[in-house]
Design a protein around this motif. Structure first.
Motif, mmCIF file in Angstrom:
data_model
loop_
_atom_site.group_PDB
_atom_site.id
_atom_site.type_symbol
_atom_site.label_atom_id
_atom_site.label_comp_id
_atom_site.label_asym_id
_atom_site.label_seq_id
_atom_site.Cartn_x
_atom_site.Cartn_y
_atom_site.Cartn_z
ATOM 1 N N ILE A 160 27.955 -7.268 -11.271
ATOM 2 C CA ILE A 160 26.994 -7.707 -12.185
ATOM 3 C C ILE A 160 26.451 -7.030 -13.666
ATOM 4 C CG2 ILE A 160 25.211 -7.208 -10.764
ATOM 5 C CD1 ILE A 160 25.516 -11.119 -12.046
ATOM 6 N N GLU A 161 26.770 -5.956 -13.300
ATOM 7 C CA GLU A 161 25.814 -5.222 -14.094
ATOM 8 C C GLU A 161 26.278 -5.545 -15.621
ATOM 9 O OE1 GLU A 161 24.429 -3.298 -9.851
ATOM 10 O OE2 GLU A 161 26.324 -4.313 -11.639
ATOM 11 N N ASP A 162 27.384 -6.185 -15.577
ATOM 12 C CA ASP A 162 28.009 -6.082 -16.910
ATOM 13 C C ASP A 162 28.382 -7.015 -17.218
ATOM 14 O OD1 ASP A 162 28.766 -3.064 -16.715
ATOM 15 O OD2 ASP A 162 30.295 -3.761 -15.603
ATOM 16 N N VAL A 163 27.955 -7.581 -16.869
ATOM 17 C CA VAL A 163 27.534 -9.647 -16.947
ATOM 18 C C VAL A 163 26.749 -9.694 -18.536
ATOM 19 C CG1 VAL A 163 27.673 -11.806 -16.627
ATOM 20 C CG2 VAL A 163 28.265 -11.099 -15.145
ATOM 21 N N PRO A 164 26.129 -9.351 -18.631
ATOM 22 C CA PRO A 164 25.433 -9.779 -20.429
ATOM 23 C C PRO A 164 25.598 -8.915 -21.924
ATOM 24 C CG PRO A 164 23.149 -8.493 -18.237
ATOM 25 C CD PRO A 164 25.292 -8.793 -17.923
ATOM 26 N N PRO A 199 21.607 -25.998 -11.710
ATOM 27 C CA PRO A 199 22.678 -24.453 -11.771
ATOM 28 C C PRO A 199 22.192 -23.546 -12.560
ATOM 29 C CG PRO A 199 23.359 -25.660 -10.617
ATOM 30 C CD PRO A 199 22.242 -26.695 -11.002
ATOM 31 N N LEU A 200 22.632 -24.425 -13.707
ATOM 32 C CA LEU A 200 22.320 -24.078 -15.552
ATOM 33 C C LEU A 200 21.173 -23.028 -15.539
ATOM 34 C CD1 LEU A 200 23.185 -26.802 -17.918
ATOM 35 C CD2 LEU A 200 24.656 -25.423 -17.114
ATOM 36 N N ASN A 201 20.096 -23.311 -14.759
ATOM 37 C CA ASN A 201 19.278 -22.067 -15.254
ATOM 38 C C ASN A 201 19.167 -20.930 -14.597
ATOM 39 O OD1 ASN A 201 16.999 -24.747 -15.759
ATOM 40 N ND2 ASN A 201 17.022 -24.757 -14.279
ATOM 41 N N VAL A 202 20.523 -20.789 -13.623
ATOM 42 C CA VAL A 202 20.432 -18.954 -13.625
ATOM 43 C C VAL A 202 21.160 -18.171 -14.267
ATOM 44 C CG1 VAL A 202 23.342 -19.599 -12.521
ATOM 45 C CG2 VAL A 202 21.578 -18.535 -11.266
ATOM 46 N N ARG A 203 21.639 -19.001 -15.457
ATOM 47 C CA ARG A 203 22.287 -18.040 -16.895
ATOM 48 C C ARG A 203 20.642 -17.193 -16.947
ATOM 49 N NH1 ARG A 203 25.514 -17.101 -21.098
ATOM 50 N NH2 ARG A 203 24.667 -16.245 -22.745
ATOM 51 N N ALA A 204 20.238 -17.878 -17.036
ATOM 52 C CA ALA A 204 18.341 -16.808 -17.827
ATOM 53 C C ALA A 204 18.364 -15.306 -16.588
ATOM 54 C CB ALA A 204 16.863 -16.968 -17.578
ATOM 55 N N ARG A 205 18.352 -15.229 -15.042
ATOM 56 C CA ARG A 205 18.423 -14.759 -13.983
ATOM 57 C C ARG A 205 19.887 -13.937 -13.854
ATOM 58 N NH1 ARG A 205 16.532 -20.096 -11.357
ATOM 59 N NH2 ARG A 205 18.021 -20.048 -10.759
ATOM 60 N N ILE A 206 20.264 -13.989 -14.253
ATOM 61 C CA ILE A 206 21.777 -13.437 -14.132
ATOM 62 C C ILE A 206 21.209 -12.492 -15.355
ATOM 63 C CG2 ILE A 206 24.188 -12.787 -14.533
ATOM 64 C CD1 ILE A 206 24.718 -15.283 -13.125
ATOM 65 N N LEU A 207 20.931 -12.544 -16.699
ATOM 66 C CA LEU A 207 20.635 -11.637 -18.021
ATOM 67 C C LEU A 207 19.186 -11.259 -17.628
ATOM 68 C CD1 LEU A 207 20.886 -14.271 -20.502
ATOM 69 C CD2 LEU A 207 22.303 -11.711 -19.537
ATOM 70 N N HIS A 208 18.175 -11.129 -16.746
ATOM 71 C CA HIS A 208 17.117 -10.595 -16.506
ATOM 72 C C HIS A 208 16.697 -10.047 -15.963
ATOM 73 C CE1 HIS A 208 16.732 -13.012 -20.586
ATOM 74 N NE2 HIS A 208 16.613 -13.739 -20.729
ATOM 75 N N ILE A 209 17.017 -10.537 -14.553
ATOM 76 C CA ILE A 209 16.747 -10.136 -13.252
ATOM 77 C C ILE A 209 18.316 -9.089 -12.222
ATOM 78 C CG2 ILE A 209 16.074 -10.175 -10.400
ATOM 79 C CD1 ILE A 209 14.538 -12.874 -12.009
ATOM 80 N N TYR A 210 18.754 -10.413 -11.982
ATOM 81 C CA TYR A 210 20.332 -9.528 -11.544
ATOM 82 C C TYR A 210 21.145 -8.419 -11.879
ATOM 83 C CZ TYR A 210 19.764 -14.250 -8.331
ATOM 84 O OH TYR A 210 18.650 -15.039 -8.146
ATOM 85 N N SER A 211 21.364 -8.798 -13.020
ATOM 86 C CA SER A 211 22.112 -7.549 -14.054
ATOM 87 C C SER A 211 21.545 -6.290 -14.057
ATOM 88 C CB SER A 211 22.440 -8.329 -15.330
ATOM 89 O OG SER A 211 21.087 -7.953 -16.661
ATOM 90 N N LYS A 212 20.012 -6.168 -13.810
ATOM 91 C CA LYS A 212 19.544 -5.152 -13.830
ATOM 92 C C LYS A 212 19.295 -4.414 -13.033
ATOM 93 C CE LYS A 212 17.309 -6.793 -18.429
ATOM 94 N NZ LYS A 212 17.426 -6.016 -19.507
ATOM 95 N N ARG A 213 18.567 -4.953 -11.765
ATOM 96 C CA ARG A 213 18.681 -4.519 -10.579
ATOM 97 C C ARG A 213 19.647 -4.883 -9.513
ATOM 98 N NH1 ARG A 213 13.251 -8.550 -9.200
ATOM 99 N NH2 ARG A 213 12.087 -8.041 -10.798
#
Length: 574
Positions: free
Chosen positions: A151-155, A46-60
């Motif tokens: 989600i867009e604001d999380v980063p 589950p720790l790997n989800v941080r990268a997906r939030i930063l680079h995928i989900y927050s942008k899409r």
């Protein structure tokens, strides 16, 4: 620096009880996932989800989020989808998760007993103002909890938290949840030992460590060196409690296996002495024992408390020592329990001549704006810092005596009194149906209204009576250990209509006489009659108490008519 009296020895195997059926214990060879949660964690850390939030989900955007991340791994980043508005409590257990999901998140930010500077408090406030519709609650896990997060604001939120020295990492999930630390660590005149270093070191070593990101369930830690046991150590998975050894001096006892929810258990005391510098190693050994021997088959039995209950405290400590710590811990009697708990509200002297001041937001409900106002006052009066408490309160550290009176007046002005009523001081509430997908009833607003009404009816109450309000059976507000614990559920009113209400627990306590509240058979109260019910019970207590008798002690001997609030039917309403 290691203590030369405690040199590690090579681990040796301990014979442990084998369950009658496979419980998913890794150390007994059951490594294949036995439910969807275990499968999800095996599929991807589950720790790997941080990268997906930063680079995928927050942008899409929200629609791009993988459901396995959204309702699973996001929790390791302190993110839960919040409840969609307008869904009543009767639908909580009926609808699928995706039907309850809003397109916004709750975010928990962990403080872990840290002293928060005015700059950090201001950063927490501006995050609430800028990204969370001005929400911000102080929780009983010493967190700040936001709502309406996109989600867009999380980063950007994470960046601001990083700059402030805080994080939402592993604030939820099957992981080491936020730590409870004494709000007055390092400053209280009567402190046994300051455990600040140990909590900081546990965080530094183990939070974000993949070795501990896949535990059987949540893992809650508490540590205090204060004699009042001000972190509710009885209700945590692992607690380190200040004690004094007759030869070695101040250190910590180990308590394990506490937890509430639908099957409440109080922590068992190991009766050991642990020096400050060894606390992180013992924490690692306990967490490792839970990871490897914890039950993973059924989520309902996956908390550490079930393992400790089945093994017993002696066997548990033996496994910790032999298989993970590599040494035997010094035995010594556990410290005596205090009467009640210490919330640190009001003005108290520090050991350095300054003061600490405990202030009380009502049921933890603050806002981003209020935190910014608090930061302004901290700057204006040169307050050293603030800590959050396990009772949804805030303690200001390092107040100079000459600044006290004007500071108290300004705190009253913004609604953070250091001179609260007994009701405001001693009432807690969980998030409730306003935002939580598990909740059945409203809690925060109902509890605030209850406090206001009880202040009107009992303006000069001369004793502490705690009221803990929970929106479901999960006991996030520690329902079972309050004087008056209220567990939300749907009940029938006098006309047979299904309405919001509460199951009542009476006379629960931590500290000396720790126990779970008394439940009366088939006794439930509607939300609408709650003010009158509490009034009736408190009126009976005040009339019947003996000199110095606490509410919890009175409950033990009181007759059922008084506990059921039968005076309510006789027109007790003020």
């Amino acid at each position: 620096m290691p203590d030369l009296r405690f040199q590690s020895q090579p681990p040796r195997h301990t014979e442990v009880p084998r369950p009658k059926r496979a419980e998913g214990q890794w150390s007994l060879g059951y490594t294949e996932p036995l439910n969807k949660n275990e499968q999800s964690k095996k599929d991807d850390d589950p720790l790997n989800v941080r990268a997906r939030i930063l680079h995928i989900y927050s942008k899409r955007g929200f629609d791009s989020i993988d459901p396995a991340d959204l309702r699973g791994r996001f929790r390791w980043m302190g993110l839960y989808t919040q409840r969609k508005p307008g869904i009543d409590g009767g639908k909580t257990a009926v609808l699928e998760e995706e039907e309850l999901d809003a397109r916004y998140f709750m975010m928990r930010v962990r403080s872990d007993g840290r002293l928060l500077s005015s700059q950090t408090v201001r950063a927490l406030g501006t995050i609430g103002v800028d990204f969370a519709r001005d929400t911000a609650d102080v929780t009983d896990r010493e967190n700040i909890q936001y709502h309406w997060i996109r989600i867009e604001d999380v980063p950007e939120i994470w960046k601001r938290l990083d700059d402030a020295g805080l994080s939402s990492l592993e604030a939820c999930g099957d992981s080491p949840r936020p730590f409870l630390g004494s709000p007055v660590a390092g400053v209280a005149a009567d402190e046994i030992i300051d455990g600040t270093w140990a909590l900081e070191e546990i965080y530094r070593r183990y939070i974000g460590d993949p070795r501990f990101s896949n535990l059987p369930r949540k893992f809650k830690t508490a540590l205090t060196g204060h004699p009042s046991h001000d972190v509710s150590p009885e209700t945590n998975d692992v607690s380190f409690v200040g004690t004094v050894h007759p030869e070695h001096g101040a250190g910590f006892d180990l308590w394990v296996g506490g937890g509430l929810s639908t099957n409440p258990m109080l922590a068992q005391k190991a009766g050991v002495w642990i020096p400050l510098e060894q606390v992180p190693d013992v924490w690692e050994a306990v967490a490792s024992t839970f990871r490897d021997y914890g039950y993973r088959r059924l989520r309902s039995r996956a908390r550490l408390k079930f393992l400790v209950a089945d093994w017993g405290i002696e066997k548990f400590v033996e496994v910790v020592e032999n298989e993970y710590l590599g040494q035997r811990l010094e035995r010594t009697p556990s410290p005596a329990s205090p009467t009640g708990h210490r919330d640190h509200i009001g003005v108290h002297e520090q050991k350095d001549g300054a003061l600490y001041v405990g202030i009380a937001p009502t049921v933890g409900r603050v806002s981003g704006t209020l935190l910014v106002q608090l930061a302004d006052l901290m700057d204006a009066y040169a307050v050293r810092g603030a800590r959050l408490t396990p009772y949804q309160k805030i303690v200001l550290i390092g107040v100079q005596p000459e600044a006290l009176e004007p500071l108290l007046d300004d705190l009253d002005r913004i609604g953070l009194s250091a001179r609260p009523s007994q009701w405001r001081r001693n009432t807690m509430a969980c998030t409730g149906i306003e935002f939580c997908k598990l909740a059945i009833v409203d809690t925060k607003n109902r509890a605030r209204d209850l406090v206001a009404e009880l202040e009107r009816r009992f303006p000069d109450l001369d004793t502490a009576i705690s009221v803990n309000v929970n929106g479901c059976p999960n006991a996030c507000a520690r329902t079972q250990v309050a004087d008056i614990g209220l567990k939300g559920q749907l009940v029938l009113d006098d006309d047979g209509n299904q309405v919001e209400g509460f199951q009542v627990h009476l006379g629960g306590a931590t500290g000396l006489g720790a126990n779970f509240g008394r439940k009366l058979r088939a006794h439930k109260v509607t939300s609408a009659e709650l003010d009158d019910y509490v009034t009736a019970v408190v009126t009976a207590y005040l009339a019947q108490r003996t000199d110095g008798e606490s509410f919890a002690d009175w409950v033990v001997r009181a007759d059922e008519a008084a506990l059921r609030g039968e005076a309510l039917r006789a027109g007790v309403s003020a």
